[in-house]
Design a protein around this motif. Structure first.
Motif, PDB file in Angstrom:
ATOM      1  N   CYS A 143      12.145  32.731  31.632  1.00  0.00           N
ATOM      2  CA  CYS A 143      12.009  31.369  31.089  1.00  0.00           C
ATOM      3  C   CYS A 143      11.809  31.394  29.570  1.00  0.00           C
ATOM      4  CB  CYS A 143      10.825  30.662  31.747  1.00  0.00           C
ATOM      5  SG  CYS A 143      11.043  30.343  33.506  1.00  0.00           S
ATOM      6  N   GLU A 144      11.008  32.342  29.089  1.00  0.00           N
ATOM      7  CA  GLU A 144      10.708  32.396  27.655  1.00  0.00           C
ATOM      8  C   GLU A 144      11.934  32.755  26.826  1.00  0.00           C
ATOM      9  OE1 GLU A 144       7.832  34.881  24.520  1.00  0.00           O
ATOM     10  OE2 GLU A 144       7.582  35.136  26.712  1.00  0.00           O
ATOM     11  N   TYR A 145      12.719  33.721  27.315  1.00  0.00           N
ATOM     12  CA  TYR A 145      13.859  34.218  26.531  1.00  0.00           C
ATOM     13  C   TYR A 145      15.210  33.717  27.039  1.00  0.00           C
ATOM     14  CZ  TYR A 145      10.551  37.500  24.408  1.00  0.00           C
ATOM     15  OH  TYR A 145       9.505  38.068  23.723  1.00  0.00           O
ATOM     16  N   LYS A 146      15.208  32.910  28.099  1.00  0.00           N
ATOM     17  CA  LYS A 146      16.456  32.403  28.711  1.00  0.00           C
ATOM     18  C   LYS A 146      17.395  33.560  29.067  1.00  0.00           C
ATOM     19  CE  LYS A 146      16.240  27.994  26.236  1.00  0.00           C
ATOM     20  NZ  LYS A 146      15.620  27.280  27.358  1.00  0.00           N
ATOM     21  N   LEU A 147      16.866  34.477  29.835  1.00  0.00           N
ATOM     22  CA  LEU A 147      17.618  35.687  30.178  1.00  0.00           C
ATOM     23  C   LEU A 147      18.574  35.426  31.342  1.00  0.00           C
ATOM     24  CD1 LEU A 147      14.701  38.295  30.061  1.00  0.00           C
ATOM     25  CD2 LEU A 147      16.361  37.777  28.264  1.00  0.00           C
ATOM     26  N   PRO A 148      19.754  36.041  31.323  1.00  0.00           N
ATOM     27  CA  PRO A 148      20.683  35.920  32.453  1.00  0.00           C
ATOM     28  C   PRO A 148      20.337  36.897  33.570  1.00  0.00           C
ATOM     29  CG  PRO A 148      21.680  37.231  30.722  1.00  0.00           C
ATOM     30  CD  PRO A 148      20.348  36.772  30.184  1.00  0.00           C
ATOM     31  N   ARG A 149      20.915  36.688  34.734  1.00  0.00           N
ATOM     32  CA  ARG A 149      20.626  37.535  35.896  1.00  0.00           C
ATOM     33  C   ARG A 149      20.972  38.998  35.639  1.00  0.00           C
ATOM     34  NH1 ARG A 149      23.410  40.112  39.412  1.00  0.00           N
ATOM     35  NH2 ARG A 149      25.345  39.293  38.551  1.00  0.00           N
ATOM     36  N   GLU A 150      22.004  39.272  34.851  1.00  0.00           N
ATOM     37  CA  GLU A 150      22.484  40.645  34.677  1.00  0.00           C
ATOM     38  C   GLU A 150      21.453  41.574  34.049  1.00  0.00           C
ATOM     39  OE1 GLU A 150      26.022  38.102  35.232  1.00  0.00           O
ATOM     40  OE2 GLU A 150      24.152  37.935  34.098  1.00  0.00           O
ATOM     41  N   VAL A 151      20.458  41.050  33.350  1.00  0.00           N
ATOM     42  CA  VAL A 151      19.487  41.929  32.703  1.00  0.00           C
ATOM     43  C   VAL A 151      18.241  42.150  33.563  1.00  0.00           C
ATOM     44  CG1 VAL A 151      20.278  41.126  30.459  1.00  0.00           C
ATOM     45  CG2 VAL A 151      18.221  40.114  31.449  1.00  0.00           C
ATOM     46  N   VAL A 152      18.154  41.441  34.686  1.00  0.00           N
ATOM     47  CA  VAL A 152      16.981  41.561  35.562  1.00  0.00           C
ATOM     48  C   VAL A 152      17.123  42.817  36.420  1.00  0.00           C
ATOM     49  CG1 VAL A 152      15.616  40.459  37.376  1.00  0.00           C
ATOM     50  CG2 VAL A 152      16.727  39.054  35.616  1.00  0.00           C
ATOM     51  N   PRO A 153      16.105  43.691  36.423  1.00  0.00           N
ATOM     52  CA  PRO A 153      16.173  44.889  37.289  1.00  0.00           C
ATOM     53  C   PRO A 153      16.431  44.509  38.740  1.00  0.00           C
ATOM     54  CG  PRO A 153      14.338  45.063  35.747  1.00  0.00           C
ATOM     55  CD  PRO A 153      14.885  43.674  35.602  1.00  0.00           C
ATOM     56  N   THR A 154      17.245  45.287  39.417  1.00  0.00           N
ATOM     57  CA  THR A 154      17.686  44.971  40.784  1.00  0.00           C
ATOM     58  C   THR A 154      16.518  44.783  41.738  1.00  0.00           C
ATOM     59  OG1 THR A 154      19.690  46.266  40.394  1.00  0.00           O
ATOM     60  CG2 THR A 154      19.161  45.743  42.664  1.00  0.00           C
ATOM     61  N   HIS A 155      15.462  45.574  41.578  1.00  0.00           N
ATOM     62  CA  HIS A 155      14.357  45.501  42.537  1.00  0.00           C
ATOM     63  C   HIS A 155      13.593  44.179  42.453  1.00  0.00           C
ATOM     64  CE1 HIS A 155      12.545  47.289  38.847  1.00  0.00           C
ATOM     65  NE2 HIS A 155      11.487  46.536  39.178  1.00  0.00           N
ATOM     66  N   LEU A 156      13.830  43.384  41.407  1.00  0.00           N
ATOM     67  CA  LEU A 156      13.129  42.112  41.266  1.00  0.00           C
ATOM     68  C   LEU A 156      13.942  40.935  41.782  1.00  0.00           C
ATOM     69  CD1 LEU A 156      11.631  42.619  37.682  1.00  0.00           C
ATOM     70  CD2 LEU A 156      10.449  42.855  39.882  1.00  0.00           C
ATOM     71  N   LEU A 157      15.158  41.195  42.217  1.00  0.00           N
ATOM     72  CA  LEU A 157      16.044  40.102  42.640  1.00  0.00           C
ATOM     73  C   LEU A 157      15.850  39.705  44.098  1.00  0.00           C
ATOM     74  CD1 LEU A 157      19.331  41.114  40.781  1.00  0.00           C
ATOM     75  CD2 LEU A 157      17.769  39.250  40.219  1.00  0.00           C
ATOM     76  N   ASN A 158      14.800  40.194  44.719  1.00  0.00           N
ATOM     77  CA  ASN A 158      14.495  39.773  46.090  1.00  0.00           C
ATOM     78  C   ASN A 158      13.344  38.761  46.139  1.00  0.00           C
ATOM     79  OD1 ASN A 158      16.400  41.400  47.525  1.00  0.00           O
ATOM     80  ND2 ASN A 158      15.120  43.186  47.126  1.00  0.00           N
ATOM     81  N   TYR A 159      12.910  38.313  44.970  1.00  0.00           N
ATOM     82  CA  TYR A 159      11.775  37.394  44.899  1.00  0.00           C
ATOM     83  C   TYR A 159      12.247  35.986  44.530  1.00  0.00           C
ATOM     84  CZ  TYR A 159       8.850  41.566  45.015  1.00  0.00           C
ATOM     85  OH  TYR A 159       8.242  42.737  45.388  1.00  0.00           O
ATOM     86  N   PRO A 160      11.850  34.969  45.292  1.00  0.00           N
ATOM     87  CA  PRO A 160      12.289  33.602  45.006  1.00  0.00           C
ATOM     88  C   PRO A 160      11.831  33.102  43.643  1.00  0.00           C
ATOM     89  CG  PRO A 160      10.614  33.639  46.753  1.00  0.00           C
ATOM     90  CD  PRO A 160      11.025  35.036  46.519  1.00  0.00           C
ATOM     91  N   GLU A 161      10.650  33.540  43.163  1.00  0.00           N
ATOM     92  CA  GLU A 161      10.192  33.062  41.866  1.00  0.00           C
ATOM     93  C   GLU A 161      11.078  33.539  40.723  1.00  0.00           C
ATOM     94  OE1 GLU A 161       8.547  34.827  44.243  1.00  0.00           O
ATOM     95  OE2 GLU A 161       6.672  35.621  43.357  1.00  0.00           O
ATOM     96  N   VAL A 162      11.676  34.729  40.886  1.00  0.00           N
ATOM     97  CA  VAL A 162      12.613  35.230  39.878  1.00  0.00           C
ATOM     98  C   VAL A 162      13.872  34.354  39.853  1.00  0.00           C
ATOM     99  CG1 VAL A 162      14.132  37.163  39.252  1.00  0.00           C
ATOM    100  CG2 VAL A 162      11.757  37.594  39.953  1.00  0.00           C
TER     101      VAL A 162
END
Length: 529
Positions: free
Chosen positions: A240-259
């Motif tokens: 939210c702070e940096y308006k980051l796209p999905r591609e930069v998020v580590p894979t292990h964090l993409l199973n969380y709804p808050e992400v």
């Protein structure tokens, strides 16, 4: 009676109409050849991925490439303008064919063609993936010369530094290329300190003064190595702070709804449509959830769809996959949210240009023969020409009250489809159709036999017709003669081959390209004269 063996009014489709310009099609029947410019449009919009029932992907691609070369040699500037028009307006499902043809222009075009290609390069090569693919495609036609260095330099130097930084973090590697590779080959001189900071991070991984914030956020989120709820909340704050796209998020964090909730706030439309299944599977999108409402609102906003260049094929592919609750690849499943399915249905029709009803009588004939079940439209897995044709027919059916939808192969196939049917129901109905040989004359013969009054016949086909006792053009003329109605014929080409059942010398017949977003409006204009 010699006319039984030689007639210009009723000729078997495996024979050429006497005196016509017909050529042998891939199925062994006879059809009319389309000119090079029509074939260019078909290739730019439909591509050749997956080939067709009668021609391999390699054969279709080679034939289309030869047609493109002839167009470039005839008028290269016109080719470049056509690429830009179709690509920049979002009329094609994928940009791949446009990038391929642009690469060909850099080889076979004259100096004026190359100048024209330079001028529109940024309109066609819009994102990092496009840049990587273009540089890979061009390897098949030329070496690293001055023109290529100039267009690559302009792509990097003319973008604002913050936009370039977004491209650098979102599209880091595709097709065997990275931004580091291209910068090292091109060696652009940065126009300012901000660009210099982006180039330094891309080539050396160093952050210096003037580095855009999104790069800082990317480095921070990459440092999160734990797979915990706390880590997911920290990642969400950074997104939210940096308006980051999905591609930069580590894979292990993409199973969380808050992400995903954080990503959804500023998620581009194309990414949102592609990730509907994942967001549903992780629990973010649920019945009456805020995320579902956000998705539905965006999908049904025509302005957002147009500005994002969302093509109907992208929506149709998402609808087909999402509604069935499982992907074509992998084992992951989800429970579709009906309100999201309904929103995708609405988005499909909104993604086409607005069409005003003509008030005419339409017969919409969908080819469900065996050849239409083979290959992929625009490279979308599982989207056969037959399924795509049934979806296209619904656009006109939704617009025109006075219409009949019929399906045919070597015989008429019963189809129970109304204009009120949802698109996922239509897809299921046509997916289960029996199929056989191809006789594209059947819609006209059926209308004549059943005394159906029609001002226009629309045939969605690959034009690989061969088994009928009379050619489609002859069947149309028979219908005109018997009914006194000057009926028209629109042929919607669903495969990028060089054939059509429409006679180019008959002003009452028209060739259009399937899944061009301008096609339904063009058909309506033709019918209105």
């Amino acid at each position: 009676m010699y006319r039984k063996h030689f007639s210009a009014r009723a000729t078997p489709q495996h024979q050429k109409i006497p005196g016509s310009k017909q050529v042998r099609n891939s199925a062994g029947g006879y059809a009319y050849p389309v000119d090079n410019w029509t074939r260019l449009d078909r290739f730019l919009i439909l591509g050749t991925e997956g080939g067709s029932y009668y021609a391999s992907e390699q054969k279709l691609t080679k034939e289309n490439a030869q047609s493109v070369i002839r167009c470039i040699q005839e008028d290269g500037v016109r080719v470049v303008k056509r690429i830009a028009e179709i690509s920049a307006s979002g009329r094609a499902p994928k940009n791949d064919p446009s990038l391929f043809v642009l690469a060909m222009c850099s080889k076979y075009g004259d100096l004026q063609t190359k100048h024209a290609a330079y001028d529109v390069f940024g309109d066609i090569v819009r994102i990092g993936t496009h840049l990587f693919q273009f540089n890979e495609e061009v390897k098949g036609f030329r070496g690293r010369g001055r023109w290529l260095r100039r267009v690559n330099t302009a792509w990097y130097n003319t973008r604002p530094a913050d936009q370039l930084a977004y491209q650098a973090v979102k599209y880091q590697q595709r097709h065997g290329w990275t931004h580091r590779d291209i910068l090292r080959l091109t060696k652009p001189v940065p126009p300012d300190s901000e660009h210099n900071a982006v180039y330094r991070w891309i080539t050396k991984g160093e952050m210096i003064e003037g580095t855009p914030k999104i790069i800082e956020g990317t480095e921070r989120i990459r440092s999160i190595i734990e797979d915990t709820k706390t880590s997911a909340r920290d990642a969400a704050k950074l997104i939210c702070e940096y308006k980051l796209p999905r591609e930069v998020v580590p894979t292990h964090l993409l199973n969380y709804p808050e992400v995903w909730e954080a990503l959804l706030r500023d998620m581009p439309m194309t990414a949102m449509i592609r990730n509907l299944a994942t967001m549903t599977r992780v629990g973010l999108i649920g019945p009456a959830s805020q995320a579902a409402k956000t998705v539905e609102k965006r999908l049904t906003d025509e302005t957002i769809l147009k500005n994002a260049r969302i093509h109907p094929i992208a929506v149709l592919s998402a609808l087909k996959t999402y509604s069935q609750g499982r992907g074509l690849r992998g084992t992951k499943t989800w429970t579709p949210i009906q309100s999201v399915v309904d929103a995708l249905d609405d988005a499909f029709y909104l993604a086409f240009k607005n069409v005003e009803p003509t008030g005419k009588r339409w017969v919409l004939g969908v080819d469900v023969s065996g050849s239409m079940t083979w290959g992929m439209v625009a490279g979308v897995l599982g989207l056969t020409p037959m399924i795509a044709a049934s979806a296209m027919a619904m656009i006109t059916a939704k617009t025109e009250k006075d219409h009949e939808i019929v399906a045919f192969s070597h015989e008429m196939v019963p189809v129970n489809i109304s204009r009120k049917k949802r698109l996922d129901d239509v897809i299921r109905a046509f997916s289960n159709m029996p199929f056989g040989a191809t006789d594209c004359a059947l819609p006209m013969l059926w209308a004549l036999e059943n005394r159906v009054k029609a001002d226009v016949f629309v045939v969605y086909t690959d034009s690989e017709t061969w088994c009928g006792k009379i050619h489609p053009t002859q069947a149309l003329q028979r219908y005109r003669d018997k009914t006194g109605i000057p009926a028209k014929l629109v042929v919607v080409g669903m495969v990028g081959n060089r054939f059509s059942i429409a006679d180019p010398d008959d002003g009452g017949m028209l060739d259009v390209v399937g899944f061009d977003t301008a096609t339904p409006a063009l058909m309506a204009d033709f019918v209105r004269e």
